[in-house]
Design a protein around this motif. Structure first.
Motif, PDB file in Angstrom:
ATOM      1  N   THR A  68       0.827  -1.203   0.000  1.00  0.00           N
ATOM      2  CA  THR A  68       0.000   0.000   0.000  1.00  0.00           C
ATOM      3  C   THR A  68       0.862   1.254   0.000  1.00  0.00           C
ATOM      4  O   THR A  68       0.557   2.228  -0.690  1.00  0.00           O
ATOM      5  N   LEU A  69       1.948   1.247   0.757  1.00  0.00           N
ATOM      6  CA  LEU A  69       2.829   2.414   0.806  1.00  0.00           C
ATOM      7  C   LEU A  69       3.495   2.659  -0.536  1.00  0.00           C
ATOM      8  O   LEU A  69       3.669   3.814  -0.946  1.00  0.00           O
ATOM      9  N   GLN A  70       3.860   1.614  -1.258  1.00  0.00           N
ATOM     10  CA  GLN A  70       4.470   1.789  -2.575  1.00  0.00           C
ATOM     11  C   GLN A  70       3.479   2.369  -3.572  1.00  0.00           C
ATOM     12  O   GLN A  70       3.849   3.131  -4.455  1.00  0.00           O
ATOM     13  N   PHE A 122       0.544   4.220  -2.755  1.00  0.00           N
ATOM     14  CA  PHE A 122      -0.016   5.508  -2.352  1.00  0.00           C
ATOM     15  C   PHE A 122       0.983   6.458  -1.703  1.00  0.00           C
ATOM     16  O   PHE A 122       0.603   7.546  -1.284  1.00  0.00           O
ATOM     17  N   GLY A 123       2.257   6.093  -1.619  1.00  0.00           N
ATOM     18  CA  GLY A 123       3.245   6.925  -0.940  1.00  0.00           C
ATOM     19  C   GLY A 123       3.426   8.301  -1.559  1.00  0.00           C
ATOM     20  O   GLY A 123       3.336   9.322  -0.883  1.00  0.00           O
ATOM     21  N   VAL A 124       3.672   8.353  -2.855  1.00  0.00           N
ATOM     22  CA  VAL A 124       3.900   9.647  -3.524  1.00  0.00           C
ATOM     23  C   VAL A 124       2.627  10.495  -3.546  1.00  0.00           C
ATOM     24  O   VAL A 124       2.688  11.686  -3.239  1.00  0.00           O
ATOM     25  N   PRO A 125       1.440   9.928  -3.859  1.00  0.00           N
ATOM     26  CA  PRO A 125       0.236  10.767  -3.799  1.00  0.00           C
ATOM     27  C   PRO A 125      -0.034  11.332  -2.400  1.00  0.00           C
ATOM     28  O   PRO A 125      -0.488  12.470  -2.265  1.00  0.00           O
ATOM     29  N   ILE A 126       0.267  10.567  -1.365  1.00  0.00           N
ATOM     30  CA  ILE A 126       0.090  11.073   0.002  1.00  0.00           C
ATOM     31  C   ILE A 126       1.049  12.227   0.261  1.00  0.00           C
ATOM     32  O   ILE A 126       0.661  13.257   0.834  1.00  0.00           O
TER      33      ILE A 126
END
Length: 77
Positions: free
Chosen positions: A6-8, A10-14
């Motif tokens: 999930t972090l990979q 949604f990381g950049v959009p967050i």
């Protein structure tokens, strides 16, 4: 297909969302340096999005079996 966490995904959009919120907050807090910080924080997501849209597509692609296929050079639009 490669599985991603999930972090990979949604990381950049967050991070772009956090930068936008911080930029909006900095614009409301004060003048001078705060305005400069707000402008930079609000411009960063636009610059990153523009960079992503203008980069070239990869020249090779792997299929389900793992074989590498050459792709014609195409620019993303």
């Amino acid at each position: 297909m490669r599985h991603r966490t999930t972090l990979q995904v949604f990381g950049v959009p967050i991070l772009l969302g956090i930068a936008t919120l911080l930029g909006l907050g900095a614009g409301l807090i004060g003048d001078g340096g705060w305005d400069v910080a707000a402008g930079l924080l609000l411009a960063a997501p636009l610059a990153i999005t523009g960079w992503y849209w203008t980069r070239t597509a990869p020249k090779t692609k792997r299929d389900r079996t793992g074989a590498v296929h050459q792709m014609p050079a195409v620019r993303r639009v």
